[in-house]
Design a protein around this motif. Structure first.
Motif, PDB file in Angstrom:
ATOM      1  N   ILE A 313       0.856  -1.189   0.000  1.00 34.06           N
ATOM      2  CA  ILE A 313       0.000   0.000   0.000  1.00 34.06           C
ATOM      3  C   ILE A 313       0.890   1.235   0.000  1.00 34.06           C
ATOM      4  CG2 ILE A 313      -1.804   1.264   1.224  1.00 34.06           C
ATOM      5  CD1 ILE A 313      -2.671  -1.399   2.465  1.00 34.06           C
ATOM      6  N   TYR A 314       0.693   2.089  -1.014  1.00 29.67           N
ATOM      7  CA  TYR A 314       1.501   3.296  -1.130  1.00 29.67           C
ATOM      8  C   TYR A 314       0.889   4.412  -0.290  1.00 29.67           C
ATOM      9  CZ  TYR A 314       2.925   0.726  -5.374  1.00 29.67           C
ATOM     10  OH  TYR A 314       3.354  -0.229  -6.269  1.00 29.67           O
ATOM     11  N   ARG A 315       1.027   4.311   1.023  1.00 34.88           N
ATOM     12  CA  ARG A 315       0.424   5.314   1.904  1.00 34.88           C
ATOM     13  C   ARG A 315       1.049   5.213   3.293  1.00 34.88           C
ATOM     14  NH1 ARG A 315      -4.251   8.531   2.592  1.00 34.88           N
ATOM     15  NH2 ARG A 315      -5.026   8.127   0.482  1.00 34.88           N
ATOM     16  N   TYR A 316       1.083   6.358   3.987  1.00 40.79           N
ATOM     17  CA  TYR A 316       1.510   6.391   5.394  1.00 40.79           C
ATOM     18  C   TYR A 316       0.291   6.220   6.305  1.00 40.79           C
ATOM     19  CZ  TYR A 316       6.085   8.229   3.991  1.00 40.79           C
ATOM     20  OH  TYR A 316       7.333   8.390   3.433  1.00 40.79           O
ATOM     21  N   GLY A 317       0.545   5.718   7.516  1.00 40.03           N
ATOM     22  CA  GLY A 317      -0.493   5.645   8.537  1.00 40.03           C
ATOM     23  C   GLY A 317      -1.661   4.759   8.172  1.00 40.03           C
ATOM     24  N   VAL A 318      -1.391   3.604   7.571  1.00 45.85           N
ATOM     25  CA  VAL A 318      -2.451   2.695   7.141  1.00 45.85           C
ATOM     26  C   VAL A 318      -3.031   1.954   8.350  1.00 45.85           C
ATOM     27  CG1 VAL A 318      -2.992   0.668   5.750  1.00 45.85           C
ATOM     28  CG2 VAL A 318      -1.416   2.406   4.869  1.00 45.85           C
ATOM     29  N   HIS A 319      -4.363   1.954   8.445  1.00 48.17           N
ATOM     30  CA  HIS A 319      -5.070   1.211   9.490  1.00 48.17           C
ATOM     31  C   HIS A 319      -5.527  -0.128   8.920  1.00 48.17           C
ATOM     32  CE1 HIS A 319      -5.609   4.564  12.431  1.00 48.17           C
ATOM     33  NE2 HIS A 319      -5.435   5.292  11.336  1.00 48.17           N
ATOM     34  N   LEU A 320      -5.002  -1.211   9.453  1.00 49.98           N
ATOM     35  CA  LEU A 320      -5.417  -2.542   9.009  1.00 49.98           C
ATOM     36  C   LEU A 320      -6.432  -3.115   9.988  1.00 49.98           C
ATOM     37  CD1 LEU A 320      -2.014  -4.141   7.939  1.00 49.98           C
ATOM     38  CD2 LEU A 320      -3.881  -3.459   6.425  1.00 49.98           C
ATOM     39  N   PRO A 321      -7.445  -3.802   9.468  1.00 48.37           N
ATOM     40  CA  PRO A 321      -8.431  -4.406  10.359  1.00 48.37           C
ATOM     41  C   PRO A 321      -7.866  -5.679  10.993  1.00 48.37           C
ATOM     42  CG  PRO A 321      -8.930  -5.016   8.119  1.00 48.37           C
ATOM     43  CD  PRO A 321      -7.748  -4.084   8.041  1.00 48.37           C
ATOM     44  N   VAL A 322      -8.494  -6.139  12.046  1.00 53.21           N
ATOM     45  CA  VAL A 322      -8.046  -7.355  12.710  1.00 53.21           C
ATOM     46  C   VAL A 322      -8.150  -8.562  11.775  1.00 53.21           C
ATOM     47  CG1 VAL A 322     -10.295  -7.945  13.672  1.00 53.21           C
ATOM     48  CG2 VAL A 322      -8.225  -8.615  14.888  1.00 53.21           C
ATOM     49  N   GLU A 323      -8.984  -8.449  10.759  1.00 54.95           N
ATOM     50  CA  GLU A 323      -9.168  -9.555   9.802  1.00 54.95           C
ATOM     51  C   GLU A 323      -7.912  -9.841   8.989  1.00 54.95           C
ATOM     52  OE1 GLU A 323     -13.153  -8.285  11.024  1.00 54.95           O
ATOM     53  OE2 GLU A 323     -11.360  -7.207  10.379  1.00 54.95           O
ATOM     54  N   ILE A 324      -6.921  -8.958   9.019  1.00 57.12           N
ATOM     55  CA  ILE A 324      -5.696  -9.197   8.255  1.00 57.12           C
ATOM     56  C   ILE A 324      -5.031 -10.497   8.701  1.00 57.12           C
ATOM     57  CG2 ILE A 324      -4.073  -7.965   9.769  1.00 57.12           C
ATOM     58  CD1 ILE A 324      -4.141  -7.738   5.932  1.00 57.12           C
ATOM     59  N   TRP A 325      -5.233 -10.878   9.970  1.00 56.83           N
ATOM     60  CA  TRP A 325      -4.603 -12.089  10.501  1.00 56.83           C
ATOM     61  C   TRP A 325      -5.256 -13.365   9.972  1.00 56.83           C
ATOM     62  CZ3 TRP A 325      -0.116 -11.172  12.697  1.00 56.83           C
ATOM     63  CH2 TRP A 325       0.114  -9.916  13.258  1.00 56.83           C
ATOM     64  N   SER A 326      -6.361 -13.219   9.259  1.00 57.63           N
ATOM     65  CA  SER A 326      -7.017 -14.411   8.691  1.00 57.63           C
ATOM     66  C   SER A 326      -6.446 -14.785   7.332  1.00 57.63           C
ATOM     67  CB  SER A 326      -8.526 -14.162   8.551  1.00 57.63           C
ATOM     68  OG  SER A 326      -8.793 -13.222   7.525  1.00 57.63           O
ATOM     69  N   LEU A 327      -5.575 -13.934   6.772  1.00 55.77           N
ATOM     70  CA  LEU A 327      -5.002 -14.198   5.445  1.00 55.77           C
ATOM     71  C   LEU A 327      -3.804 -15.127   5.606  1.00 55.77           C
ATOM     72  CD1 LEU A 327      -5.262 -10.634   3.848  1.00 55.77           C
ATOM     73  CD2 LEU A 327      -6.942 -12.487   3.860  1.00 55.77           C
ATOM     74  N   ARG A 328      -4.055 -16.416   5.635  1.00 58.14           N
ATOM     75  CA  ARG A 328      -3.044 -17.399   5.996  1.00 58.14           C
ATOM     76  C   ARG A 328      -1.908 -17.504   4.982  1.00 58.14           C
ATOM     77  NH1 ARG A 328      -3.501 -17.131  10.478  1.00 58.14           N
ATOM     78  NH2 ARG A 328      -2.221 -18.973  10.734  1.00 58.14           N
ATOM     79  N   LYS A 329      -2.140 -17.097   3.719  1.00 64.73           N
ATOM     80  CA  LYS A 329      -1.111 -17.231   2.679  1.00 64.73           C
ATOM     81  C   LYS A 329      -0.248 -15.978   2.528  1.00 64.73           C
ATOM     82  CE  LYS A 329      -3.806 -20.548  -0.062  1.00 64.73           C
ATOM     83  NZ  LYS A 329      -4.400 -20.851  -1.391  1.00 64.73           N
ATOM     84  N   LEU A 330      -0.521 -14.961   3.317  1.00 67.32           N
ATOM     85  CA  LEU A 330       0.168 -13.680   3.164  1.00 67.32           C
ATOM     86  C   LEU A 330       1.672 -13.843   3.403  1.00 67.32           C
ATOM     87  CD1 LEU A 330      -0.764 -10.806   2.486  1.00 67.32           C
ATOM     88  CD2 LEU A 330      -0.766 -10.306   4.936  1.00 67.32           C
ATOM     89  N   ARG A 331       2.473 -13.366   2.431  1.00 68.94           N
ATOM     90  CA  ARG A 331       3.933 -13.461   2.507  1.00 68.94           C
ATOM     91  C   ARG A 331       4.588 -12.092   2.696  1.00 68.94           C
ATOM     92  NH1 ARG A 331       6.071 -18.205   0.805  1.00 68.94           N
ATOM     93  NH2 ARG A 331       8.038 -17.228   0.201  1.00 68.94           N
ATOM     94  N   HIS A 332       3.965 -11.039   2.150  1.00 71.68           N
ATOM     95  CA  HIS A 332       4.573  -9.706   2.227  1.00 71.68           C
ATOM     96  C   HIS A 332       3.492  -8.687   2.564  1.00 71.68           C
ATOM     97  CE1 HIS A 332       8.147 -11.451   0.377  1.00 71.68           C
ATOM     98  NE2 HIS A 332       7.351 -11.986  -0.528  1.00 71.68           N
TER      99      HIS A 332
END
Length: 557
Positions: A313-332
């Motif tokens: 994400i090309y942005r400062y101060g990004v707010h990620l939801p708690v659901e980000i932890w459900s993305l089991r395949k995330l590498r970067h």
């Protein structure tokens, strides 16, 4: 000539010309054999091949890159002896000698605009997302395999290196204009990837032909404006879009009808183009997403992207939801900066596939990222002691690159502990005293050390034996250091020393000049005594040891 004549005032103009036979052979010989002699049985056929290159350096270098990769026998070389050797023919030969999966990697570069510097990390992540990499076994790191794959077209002179990292690895590369022309043509002919703006240079042509093209090409590179399409435009066959931002009015990008999309990459050019996230989050096959977003808040609907491997994400101060932890395949997981990441209640699962997290604010849940390879954390002053926990980093046994920033004016007294696997460490803000630097110096695999914004406090640094055994690059940028005592044995493999904004340091330790691997000393233009010291070391090497390799560079502020 016109440019040179206009620019030249008192300098002589160098007249470009073709190389003669002797110069051509010397260039070819250096590229193929280096310091070794050319075998006698290859001399005649080699000279014939070089003569057919017509003295054009690009042809000679390209031909040399090809011949250096095939068996050095007269029979192997003779197949190239009788051709006309137009540049396209040479490039075709280089291309055809690539392994099939490397041809895909090379053709993928046609997606980037003319004269665009491609970041190695950018193209590597894209290759991985496209599934181009072939691993010998499942334990191999796929990004490392891709990094090695980038070396192959470079060795064949198909890809040019424009910048290297401090550890010598490739940072940025590009295609020569003539090579890119070949790449664009070949990618289009094979219906592998279509750089739309190369084939249809005007918006009117693209508006007319793009809907049809989308049905015939799985991958396209296209301008941002061209993706503001009519609702009737759709494509079930398009799997990858590389989007090139343009100046002027930026409508919202629409990907509503690209239901098979796996890769969605916007080149980062400091613009504010963005997608309608509601459409993006419906792309269930998406494995790669790099773009700006409408605002700093990522909605919970991102959990729909269960195949996502890379999120940039090309942005400062990004707010990620708690659901980000459900993305089991995330590498970067990358942004200019993330707000503190919140965890789900009673969280027991971790992102075991995550390789990169950068830059996270006040992050301390290191147990959630056990296999992290590259980590960037920024601590704010008010949350530092709550966020930083000494010793937690040591548990990250796969961590190789670590960047710690601290926006704080106070000096903490920390028991810093780093994992032994670290190869690159960057500290910014006040972290450690010079007298405690043995903590860093004892890291056995450390190759790059960058100390920025008074990362080390105090005025005197004295190194000791058996420290920094593998350090290649040392950078000190903004420091109160006054006296530096060291020995050449303390930095036995140092290649590059960079000293910026060190106003109180009058001299570089003279023993630094005795390091046999040292290639570069870079000083800023504000400290003349340091520059004098560096020049003295350079002169000492030249006069007493007969070494001409050490360069002294001045960075202009």
């Amino acid at each position: 000539m016109d440019v040179a004549s206009y620019a030249a005032i008192s300098w002589n103009i160098h007249m470009m010309r073709f190389l003669d036979d002797e110069q051509s052979w010397r260039l070819f010989h250096h590229k193929v054999f280096g310091d070794q002699d050319c075998p006698l049985e290859l001399q005649s056929v080699g000279e014939t091949i070089v003569k057919r290159c017509g003295g054009l350096p690009l042809k000679i270098v390209t031909m040399a890159g090809l011949l250096s990769r095939i068996p050095r026998t007269p029979k192997s070389w003779q197949q190239f002896e009788g051709n006309d050797w137009q540049l396209g023919s040479i490039l075709s030969l280089s291309y055809n000698h690539l392994h099939p999966h490397l041809r895909k990697c090379f053709l993928y570069m046609a997606a980037f605009p003319q004269d665009y510097d491609i970041h190695a990390s950018e193209i590597i992540k894209l290759w991985v997302a496209e599934g181009f990499m072939e691993r010998q076994n499942e334990s191999e790191n796929v990004e490392m395999v891709a990094e090695e794959c980038l070396e192959d077209p470079i060795k064949q002179t198909l890809v040019l290196i424009t910048c290297r990292k401090s550890d010598g690895k490739i940072k940025r590369c590009r295609l020569h204009s003539m090579v890119r022309d070949f790449c664009v043509r070949q990618a289009g002919e094979e219906k592998f990837l279509l750089p739309v703006m190369d084939y249809f240079p005007t918006p009117i042509l693209r508006k007319h032909f793009l809907p049809q093209l989308l049905q015939n090409h799985p991958r396209i590179s296209v301008s941002w404006h061209d993706l503001h399409l009519r609702d009737s435009t759709h494509s079930l066959s398009t799997t990858s879009i590389i989007c090139i931002p343009q100046r002027g009015y930026r409508p919202k990008g629409s990907v509503q009808n690209f239901t098979s999309l796996r890769v969605l990459h916007v080149l980062h050019r400091d613009d504010r183009s963005y997608w309608e996230l509601g459409q993006v989050f419906e792309l269930s096959n998406l494995t790669y997403l790099a773009s700006n977003i409408p605002d700093s808040i990522v909605p919970p609907a991102i959990s729909k992207l269960q195949n996502l491997q890379t999120l940039i994400i090309y942005r400062y101060g990004v707010h990620l939801p708690v659901e980000i932890w459900s993305l089991r395949k995330l590498r970067h997981l990358i942004a200019f900066s993330f707000h503190p990441l919140s965890l789900p209640e009673g969280a027991t699962l971790s992102l075991e596939s995550l390789q990169t997290l950068s830059v996270a604010t006040n992050f301390d849940e290191l147990g959630m990222i056990p296999n992290i390879n590259k980590l960037g954390i920024c601590y704010s002053e008010e949350n530092f002691y709550a966020g930083y926990r000494a010793g937690y980093l040591r548990s990250l046994v796969r961590l190789e690159k670590l960047k710690l920033q601290k926006h704080s004016s106070f000096v903490p007294h920390l028991n810093l502990v780093f994992p032994l696997s670290l190869k690159k460490l960057e500290l910014s803000g006040r972290w450690i005293s010079w007298r405690d630097m043995t903590i860093v110096g004892s890291l056995p695999n450390l190759q790059v050390l960058k100390l920025k914004k008074y990362a080390c406090y105090g005025e005197h640094w004295e190194t000791i034996d058996e420290e920094f055994g593998n350090l290649i690059h040392l950078l000190i940028d903004e420091s109160n250091l006054k006296c530096w005592t060291t020995d050449s044995n303390h930095f036995p493999r140092l290649q590059c020393l960079t000293l910026h904004r060190c106003p109180y340091l009058d001299a570089i330790p003279f023993d630094i000049g005795e390091i046999p691997t040292l290639e570069l000393i870079e000083i800023d233009d504000h400290n003349q005594s340091l520059l004098y010291s560096a020049k003295k070391i350079q002169e000492e090497q030249r006069v007493h040891w007969g070494k001409e390799g050490l360069k002294v560079a001045v960075k202009r502020s």
